[in-house]
Design an enzyme around this catalytic site. Structure first.
Site, PDB file in Angstrom:
ATOM      1  CD  GLU A 281      -3.329  -0.217   2.037  1.00 41.88           C
ATOM      2  OE1 GLU A 281      -4.359  -0.882   1.937  1.00 41.88           O
ATOM      3  OE2 GLU A 281      -3.092   0.487   3.032  1.00 41.88           O
ATOM      4  CG  HIS A 302       7.873 -29.419   0.058  1.00 39.06           C
ATOM      5  ND1 HIS A 302       8.464 -30.644  -0.219  1.00 39.06           N
ATOM      6  CD2 HIS A 302       8.580 -28.883   1.089  1.00 39.06           C
ATOM      7  CE1 HIS A 302       9.455 -30.840   0.640  1.00 39.06           C
ATOM      8  NE2 HIS A 302       9.549 -29.786   1.436  1.00 39.06           N
ATOM      9  CE  LYS A 416     -12.431   1.248   0.935  1.00 36.91           C
ATOM     10  NZ  LYS A 416     -11.856   2.249   1.827  1.00 36.91           N
TER      11      LYS A 416
END
Ligand code: PA5
Length: 427
Positions: A281, A302, A416
């Site tokens: 951010e 793995h 948003k």
């Protein structure tokens, strides 16, 4: 500082040391800018003084009533309003025995199944809530809190519910502040000049961490020392904030667009998540920025190990090494040695884990992945405090070197507005 050490030796074959010196000087200038408070986003520098200024005793006083009456606390928050607390609690508590009170998390997603499981679990628990939102209007925690508040009120009655809810929010703005004042909840303030992802050493992180029984004074001690040891007047060579900010920017300039924070402890999973948010951010904006990723080894050797060793070469790694573990789990000797492990008999798991780490590091460097090593002498409150502050300070400096404002997040608004449109939110 003994608690944390940074070693960039395994990046040197990938860079030009003269350029590194230049970038270190740039990073030092950026650190001066940060200290003087005259850079981008300088109205969001309150976190820099938290280790010295926060009154941890006030936090203990503020949580004492809730702590005395519940066996479970649900911490409601998302992003910077929950990741720091979760990171520290997972790192420093037993992986199987819940803390007392048990700390659970809600409102960090919109997943119905997760929340339904949580609400069912709470039926048989004696619980309270810590709701954390700076804006007081973030959808995910607001929905979870609306439901949880109703649950507490119907289980314990409105009056008692008020003493089971702590709110951490802005001092005057937002719906949560209005509600906390109206209901008379115990509340803590998130200062205007502290952004979510830099708030772990404010009440946002410290309240849940203290509720979990972790010593927040020691965390602050570690952060304070890290701050002292990394001021701009310290020699560039020894300043790990400058070194980390410089080397990661130089690697980025060399086409290493992805930084993987690698830990060899599942207890640090959420610390890696916290770091991802902090750097993602803060730096990912304006078409720029290193993409922060994380792996937990040896588990991920793995799965993602193949790619890191052998895939596209745009990666560098920062490896978190914990030098000494508190526990000792020794590998036993067995008679028939069918699994051929007797050569390790008497050695503890931590030794094998560190050999795996050192071997992997060498293999990755040989495979074209520069490795930065960040060692913690041990995993405790003091070193975690130092580590959190190191990452925050280095992030701010690194963002300045990159040429971005590390303290804003214009990009998070885009989803948003689309989501609200789909949900039919009134304008
Ligand atoms: O770092 C940030 O600013 C964000 O991650 C916020 O912490 C997150 O969006 C939650 O915001 P708020 O605390 O306003 O609910």
């Amino acid at each position: 500082m003994d608690a944390i050490n940074l070693n960039i030796e395994n990046t040197l074959n990938f860079i030009n040391t003269e350029k590194l010196n230049l970038l270190m000087q740039e990073a030092q200038k950026a650190l001066v800018t940060l200290e003087k408070g005259n850079g981008l986003g300088n109205d969001f520098l309150g976190w820099l003084n938290l280790p010295e200024s926060i009154d941890y005793k006030e936090i203990y006083t503020g949580i004492s009533e809730l702590r005395s009456k519940v066996d479970t606390v649900v911490v409601v928050g998302i992003g910077g309003s929950y990741l720091g607390a979760r990171a520290v609690i997972s790192a420093l508590s037993n992986s199987f025995v819940p803390t007392k009170p048990e700390i659970l998390f809600a409102g960090n997603s919109l997943d119905e199944n997760y929340h339904n499981d949580l609400f069912n679990y709470l039926q048989n628990r004696n619980f309270g809530i810590v709701v954390i939102s700076k804006s007081g209007t973030t959808t995910e925690p607001a929905i979870a809190f609306r439901i949880l508040k109703k649950m507490v009120e119907s289980k314990y009655g409105i009056e008692e519910a008020r003493s089971r809810i702590i709110a951490i929010t802005d001092k005057e703005r937002g719906a949560l502040r209005k509600l906390a004042d109206k209901e008379g909840y115990k509340s803590f303030i998130i200062a205007d000049d502290i952004g979510g992802r830099f708030s772990v050493l404010s009440p946002v992180g410290l309240v849940p961490i203290a509720l979990a029984g972790i010593d927040i004074a020691k965390i602050l001690e570690g952060a304070k020392d890290m701050n002292r040891f990394t001021t701009s007047d310290k020699s560039i060579e020894d300043n790990i904030v400058i070194k980390y900010a410089a080397i990661r920017n130089l690697l980025y300039q060399r086409g290493k667009n992805i930084e993987i924070l690698t830990s060899y402890s599942p207890k640090l999973f959420f610390l890696v998540e916290w770091w991802k948010q902090l750097y993602g951010e803060s730096e990912g904006k304006g078409g720029k920025g290193i993409f922060p990723a994380g792996v937990i080894n040896t588990t991920d050797l793995h799965s993602l190990g193949q790619y890191i060793q052998d895939g596209e070469r745009m990666i560098f790694e920062t490896v978190l090494d914990i030098k000494t573990e508190g526990a000792r789990v020794a590998i036993p000797e067995v008679k028939d040695d069918l699994d051929n492990l007797n050569y390790l008999a008497g050695k503890d798991m931590h030794y094998v884990n560190r050999m795996a780490m050192q071997g992997t590091l060498l293999a990755h460097v040989e495979g074209g992945v520069p490795n930065i090593e960040l060692s913690l002498s041990t995993l405790d409150e003091y070193s975690i405090g130092a580590l959190l502050f190191f990452f925050e300070k280095a992030c701010a400096v690194s963002g300045y070197v990159l040429g971005v404002n590390p303290f804003d997040q214009p990009g998070v608004e885009a989803y948003k507005s689309k989501m609200f449109e789909l949900l039919g939110k009134p304008k």
